[in-house]
Structure formats: structure tokens, C-alpha cells
Design a protein around this motif. Structure first.
Motif, PDB file in Angstrom:
ATOM      1  N   ILE A 171       0.867  -1.186   0.000  1.00  0.00           N
ATOM      2  CA  ILE A 171       0.000   0.000   0.000  1.00  0.00           C
ATOM      3  C   ILE A 171       0.899   1.230   0.000  1.00  0.00           C
ATOM      4  N   LEU A 172       0.876   1.984  -1.076  1.00  0.00           N
ATOM      5  CA  LEU A 172       1.774   3.118  -1.278  1.00  0.00           C
ATOM      6  C   LEU A 172       1.042   4.416  -0.976  1.00  0.00           C
ATOM      7  N   THR A 173       1.590   5.220  -0.086  1.00  0.00           N
ATOM      8  CA  THR A 173       0.990   6.522   0.226  1.00  0.00           C
ATOM      9  C   THR A 173       1.769   7.612  -0.497  1.00  0.00           C
ATOM     10  N   LEU A 174       1.020   8.493  -1.167  1.00  0.00           N
ATOM     11  CA  LEU A 174       1.611   9.505  -2.042  1.00  0.00           C
ATOM     12  C   LEU A 174       0.963  10.854  -1.803  1.00  0.00           C
ATOM     13  N   ASP A 175       1.718  11.938  -2.015  1.00  0.00           N
ATOM     14  CA  ASP A 175       1.121  13.265  -1.866  1.00  0.00           C
ATOM     15  C   ASP A 175       0.418  13.681  -3.151  1.00  0.00           C
ATOM     16  N   ALA A 176      -0.185  14.866  -3.148  1.00  0.00           N
ATOM     17  CA  ALA A 176      -1.079  15.281  -4.227  1.00  0.00           C
ATOM     18  C   ALA A 176      -0.371  15.455  -5.574  1.00  0.00           C
ATOM     19  N   LEU A 177       0.951  15.619  -5.562  1.00  0.00           N
ATOM     20  CA  LEU A 177       1.692  15.730  -6.812  1.00  0.00           C
ATOM     21  C   LEU A 177       1.471  14.511  -7.705  1.00  0.00           C
ATOM     22  N   HIS A 178       1.209  13.366  -7.081  1.00  0.00           N
ATOM     23  CA  HIS A 178       1.106  12.111  -7.817  1.00  0.00           C
ATOM     24  C   HIS A 178      -0.341  11.723  -8.132  1.00  0.00           C
ATOM     25  N   CYS A 179      -1.268  12.626  -7.873  1.00  0.00           N
ATOM     26  CA  CYS A 179      -2.669  12.374  -8.215  1.00  0.00           C
ATOM     27  C   CYS A 179      -2.855  12.656  -9.703  1.00  0.00           C
ATOM     28  N   GLN A 180      -2.500  11.674 -10.517  1.00  0.00           N
ATOM     29  CA  GLN A 180      -2.548  11.794 -11.968  1.00  0.00           C
ATOM     30  C   GLN A 180      -3.205  10.549 -12.554  1.00  0.00           C
ATOM     31  N   LYS A 181      -3.636  10.652 -13.821  1.00  0.00           N
ATOM     32  CA  LYS A 181      -4.313   9.533 -14.456  1.00  0.00           C
ATOM     33  C   LYS A 181      -3.419   8.296 -14.562  1.00  0.00           C
ATOM     34  N   SER A 182      -2.108   8.500 -14.464  1.00  0.00           N
ATOM     35  CA  SER A 182      -1.177   7.369 -14.540  1.00  0.00           C
ATOM     36  C   SER A 182      -1.229   6.484 -13.299  1.00  0.00           C
ATOM     37  N   LEU A 183      -2.072   6.838 -12.319  1.00  0.00           N
ATOM     38  CA  LEU A 183      -2.249   5.978 -11.143  1.00  0.00           C
ATOM     39  C   LEU A 183      -2.696   4.577 -11.534  1.00  0.00           C
ATOM     40  N   VAL A 184      -3.343   4.478 -12.682  1.00  0.00           N
ATOM     41  CA  VAL A 184      -3.801   3.166 -13.135  1.00  0.00           C
ATOM     42  C   VAL A 184      -2.632   2.216 -13.341  1.00  0.00           C
ATOM     43  N   LYS A 185      -1.459   2.769 -13.631  1.00  0.00           N
ATOM     44  CA  LYS A 185      -0.277   1.932 -13.824  1.00  0.00           C
ATOM     45  C   LYS A 185       0.118   1.235 -12.523  1.00  0.00           C
ATOM     46  N   ILE A 186      -0.089   1.927 -11.384  1.00  0.00           N
ATOM     47  CA  ILE A 186       0.204   1.313 -10.084  1.00  0.00           C
ATOM     48  C   ILE A 186      -0.690   0.100  -9.884  1.00  0.00           C
ATOM     49  N   ASP A 187      -1.946   0.221 -10.297  1.00  0.00           N
ATOM     50  CA  ASP A 187      -2.884  -0.892 -10.196  1.00  0.00           C
ATOM     51  C   ASP A 187      -2.435  -2.045 -11.097  1.00  0.00           C
ATOM     52  N   GLU A 188      -1.945  -1.724 -12.280  1.00  0.00           N
ATOM     53  CA  GLU A 188      -1.468  -2.754 -13.211  1.00  0.00           C
ATOM     54  C   GLU A 188      -0.236  -3.473 -12.664  1.00  0.00           C
ATOM     55  N   LEU A 189       0.546  -2.774 -11.824  1.00  0.00           N
ATOM     56  CA  LEU A 189       1.726  -3.381 -11.212  1.00  0.00           C
ATOM     57  C   LEU A 189       1.368  -4.184  -9.962  1.00  0.00           C
ATOM     58  N   GLU A 190       0.058  -4.332  -9.715  1.00  0.00           N
ATOM     59  CA  GLU A 190      -0.459  -5.114  -8.585  1.00  0.00           C
ATOM     60  C   GLU A 190      -0.079  -4.505  -7.239  1.00  0.00           C
ATOM     61  N   GLN A 191      -0.066  -3.182  -7.197  1.00  0.00           N
ATOM     62  CA  GLN A 191       0.156  -2.454  -5.949  1.00  0.00           C
ATOM     63  C   GLN A 191      -1.089  -1.630  -5.638  1.00  0.00           C
ATOM     64  N   PHE A 192      -1.214  -1.221  -4.387  1.00  0.00           N
ATOM     65  CA  PHE A 192      -2.312  -0.363  -3.963  1.00  0.00           C
ATOM     66  C   PHE A 192      -1.787   1.042  -3.681  1.00  0.00           C
ATOM     67  N   TYR A 193      -2.656   2.030  -3.758  1.00  0.00           N
ATOM     68  CA  TYR A 193      -2.247   3.405  -3.484  1.00  0.00           C
ATOM     69  C   TYR A 193      -3.292   4.134  -2.651  1.00  0.00           C
ATOM     70  N   VAL A 194      -2.816   5.084  -1.861  1.00  0.00           N
ATOM     71  CA  VAL A 194      -3.654   6.072  -1.186  1.00  0.00           C
ATOM     72  C   VAL A 194      -2.992   7.407  -1.488  1.00  0.00           C
ATOM     73  N   VAL A 195      -3.614   8.208  -2.331  1.00  0.00           N
ATOM     74  CA  VAL A 195      -2.989   9.439  -2.818  1.00  0.00           C
ATOM     75  C   VAL A 195      -3.813  10.655  -2.396  1.00  0.00           C
ATOM     76  N   ALA A 196      -3.135  11.701  -1.976  1.00  0.00           N
ATOM     77  CA  ALA A 196      -3.820  12.938  -1.573  1.00  0.00           C
ATOM     78  C   ALA A 196      -4.397  13.641  -2.793  1.00  0.00           C
ATOM     79  N   VAL A 197      -5.508  14.322  -2.589  1.00  0.00           N
ATOM     80  CA  VAL A 197      -6.178  15.065  -3.663  1.00  0.00           C
ATOM     81  C   VAL A 197      -6.271  16.524  -3.255  1.00  0.00           C
ATOM     82  N   LYS A 198      -5.791  17.400  -4.140  1.00  0.00           N
ATOM     83  CA  LYS A 198      -5.873  18.847  -3.877  1.00  0.00           C
ATOM     84  C   LYS A 198      -6.390  19.564  -5.122  1.00  0.00           C
ATOM     85  N   GLY A 199      -6.287  20.868  -5.122  1.00  0.00           N
ATOM     86  CA  GLY A 199      -6.869  21.677  -6.190  1.00  0.00           C
ATOM     87  C   GLY A 199      -6.218  21.516  -7.546  1.00  0.00           C
ATOM     88  N   ASN A 200      -5.064  20.833  -7.629  1.00  0.00           N
ATOM     89  CA  ASN A 200      -4.431  20.653  -8.938  1.00  0.00           C
ATOM     90  C   ASN A 200      -5.250  19.732  -9.842  1.00  0.00           C
TER      91      ASN A 200
END
Length: 362
Positions: A171-200
Motif C-alpha cells: 500500500i503506497l501513500t503519495l502526496d497530491a503531486l502524484h494524483c494523476q491519471k497514470s495511477l492506473v499503472k500502479i494498479d497494473e503493477l499489482e500495488q495499492f495506493y492512497v494518494v492525496a487530492v488537492k486543487g491541482n
């Protein structure tokens, strides 16, 4: 388990044959011991080694009657290949810790202040270090240095580290900089994510604001003490709204953290934080713990390096030298924590200037 010297011997020695007065693996081991003994700079390492040469001979089989000067130490570390040093570090870590499915890992970048160049121009450049840091044991498991410019960015480096992770289901925790559509790649790598969401991500941010308290799948209330303030915290877990599911593939849950505390003027200050995750889990307490522990990478790694190991006050200008030295600091911190010392000051209280004790731990 293999010794530090064994791992260091795998690193290519790029020095000229005339300049190999000290065996590379032994010198790197001595430098790590010096850091663990309280040295905070190349001059400190120079003094530590020269003052403890008898102990070096006794416990490290040091072959010479002299030790390198701080200039030689700086030049030596600058000659190392960062990728090889970090590869040796990862091999050393993997021999000592086996991550399991469901373990939480924080990923975050830290600028190396001393490498800043062209500070007053549009071409400002500096080196940064992105680290993967375990929540529970506070250990660095991987890291990557990069130059902060238009060609390289933190998100790309984080994705490289994630691709290198051998264990699946983390389970990978990430800040809002990494809240991008490429998050799907993390899912494809069989990992989980919890990413912050901000105004960007404005539309996604707006979707979170529309969530109502009554729609939550689970709610967890707790009290947190921070900077002499008693904070009432509420974590709520929601299923993804239709627009989020359609436009943010792989996302399963939306998490809202609501913190409030009493201000000096008698009114309550309210703070909302939003997170997106691909974990299909409905327990708010489960997410609350992981989100809170993400900040361990700041408090237990970045702050320790900057303040207690003086990385923020370093005069190392060369990016490769700063990066390689940063890996050696991570190595020293990991050794202390493998041996049960979660606080660096507690380690120094027992091991400062004590080579005889340090060599038993490495």
C-alpha cells in the motif's frame, strides 16, 4: 548475513590504480561507521577516523597507519556510481527485511539544498532524493536521485521506484503531486495506493466537496495531539462517485479527513483533506492509521537527515557526491533501526565514538 564490506565490494572502483591507497569496501565501511559514531560532515569523518585509527586497526583490520583527509573523502565519494551504490543498498535491505502484502510504504521526495545552482535565474537547478520508506519499521527500502529540471520530475522517479519493488500488494501513500491519471499503472503493477487530492485536479477535488456525511460507508473518530493542540479528527470512507469511477480508472474509495481544533479566539478551525484509493476496504480506522503514518517519512527520515545529520547545512555542491553520501546516511539510519533504535539521538547516546560497539551492529 553478509557484512557491509561484502556489499561494498560489489561497487566498481573507478579510481586510478595510483590513487587506491585505501581499499574501497573498507573505506566505505569506515565512513558509515563514522556517520553512526556522530560524524556530520566530511571534516567530521576525517577527525573521527584519525582519532580512532587504533580501533580501526583492531576491529576493521585497517591496514594503513594513516586515514584519508576530508578532501580525499569528498573526492572518493564523488567518484562512486550512484546507481551501483543504491543497488548495493537495496540488496543489503532485501536480505534483512521481507515486505508482506498489505505493508504500507510512503514515497516522497526531498531536495538536497546544498546542490542548488542558479538560484536567482529561471534556470534554477538542484538535486532531489526520492525515498521509499516503510510505515511500521521506519526503514528506507529504495531511493533514487534526480536533477530537478524540466526533463526529470518527481512523479516519473516515483513510478520508477514502484516498478522496482519486488513485493506485490504493498500500500503506497503519495502526496497530491502524484494524483494523476497514470495511477492506473500502479494498479497494473499489482500495488495499492492512497494518494492525496488537492486543487491541482479541480474536477476531482470538486467531487470530494459534494460528499455528504450520511453517505459514508464507515466513520472513525479520534483525538490527536499536535503542537500542544488537541485535534478532533474524523475519517470517512465513501464509494467512488460515478464521475470518479468513469474518469479515474482503478479507483475504489474516496476518503475524507476532517480535523478541527479550538483556536485562541474561541472559534473552531476546520481542515479537510481528501484521498483517493484503489483499495476496496470499508474500515475508516484502517485508512486513518495509514494516512497518519505517511508523515513518518518527513519526521523520521527527512527531518533526521536535515537537522540531526546536518544535510541541510551541507556544503556538498556536486549532485552525485551529495546523492551517494545521502545513501550512506540512509544506510546508517537503517542499521540503527534494525537494532531497535528508532530515535537517532538514542543511538548516539550509546554509540557515539564507540567503534567497538558499532562494528557488532553492522
Amino acid at each position: 548475513m553478509q557484512t557491509l564490506e561484502t556489499y561494498f565490494s560489489e561497487i566498481e572502483d573507478k579510481r586510478r590504480s595510483e590513487g587506491k591507497r585505501y581499499a574501497q569496501a573498507k573505506l566505505l565501511t569506515a565512513i558509515v561507521i563514522a556517520i553512526m559514531g556522530g560524524a556530520k560532515s566530511f571534516r567530521d569523518i576525517d577527525r573521527f577516523l584519525s582519532n580512532n585509527i587504533d580501533d580501526l586497526k583492531q576491529y576493521l583490520a585497517w591496514e594503513r597507519d594513516a586515514t584519508p583527509s576530508h578532501e580525499k573523502i569528498r573526492t572518493f565519494i564523488g567518484s562512486l556510481d550512484f546507481e551501483q551504490v543504491n543497488h548495493a543498498f537495496c540488496l543489503w535491505v532485501n536480505e534483512r527485511i521481507r515486505l508482506q502484502e498489505g505493508d504500507w510504504v510512503a514515497l516522497d521526495g526531498k531536495a538536497m539544498r546544498s546542490t542548488l545552482q542558479d538560484v536567482h535565474t529561471p534556470f534554477q537547478n538542484f538535486a532531489s532524493m526520492v525515498s521509499a520508506f516503510t510505515h511500521e519499521r521506519n526503514l528506507v527500502i529504495d531511493q533514487q536521485s534526480y536533477a530537478q529540471n524540466k526533463e526529470q520530475h518527481e512523479h516519473g522517479i516515483v513510478m520508477q521506484i514502484i516498478e522496482r519493488l519486488e513485493n506485490k500488494g504493498l500500500i503506497l501513500t503519495l502526496d497530491a503531486l502524484h494524483c494523476q491519471k497514470s495511477l492506473v499503472k500502479i494498479d497494473e503493477l499489482e500495488q495499492f495506493y492512497v494518494v492525496a487530492v488537492k486543487g491541482n485536479t479541480s474536477r476531482l477535488f470538486a467531487e470530494f466537496k459534494q460528499l455528504a456525511v450520511g453517505e459514508a460507508l464507515s466513520v472513525f473518530n479520534s483525538q490527536i495531539k499536535r503542537k500542544n493542540k488537541q485535534i478532533e479528527s474524523q475519517v470517512r470512507v465513501y464509494p467512488c462517485r460515478d464521475w470518479v469511477s468513469q474518469n479515474w480508472a482503478s479507483s475504489k474509495r474516496m476518503i475524507v479527513v476532517h480535523n478541527k481544533y479550538l483556536q485562541n479566539n474561541g472559534t473552531y478551525h476546520h481542515e479537510y483533506r481528501f484521498y483517493l484509493s484503489n483499495i476496496c476496504h470499508d474500515n475508516a480506522e484502517y485508512f486513518a492509521k495509514g494516512i497518519m503514518q505517511h508523515w513518518q517519512i518527513e519526521n523520521k527520515l527527512h527531518w533526521v537527515k536535515d537537522v540531526q545529520l546536518n544535510e541541510d547545512k551541507s556544503f556538498i555542491r556536486n549532485k552525485n557526491t551529495a546523492a551517494c553520501y545521502s545513501v550512506l546516511m540512509s544506510w546508517a539510519l537503517n542499521i540503527a533501526r534494525f537494532n531497535g533504535f528508532n530515535k537517532w539521538k538514542d543511538w548516539l547516546a550509546r554509540f557515539a565514538n564507540r567503534i567497538d560497539r558499532i562494528v557488532k551492529m553492522i
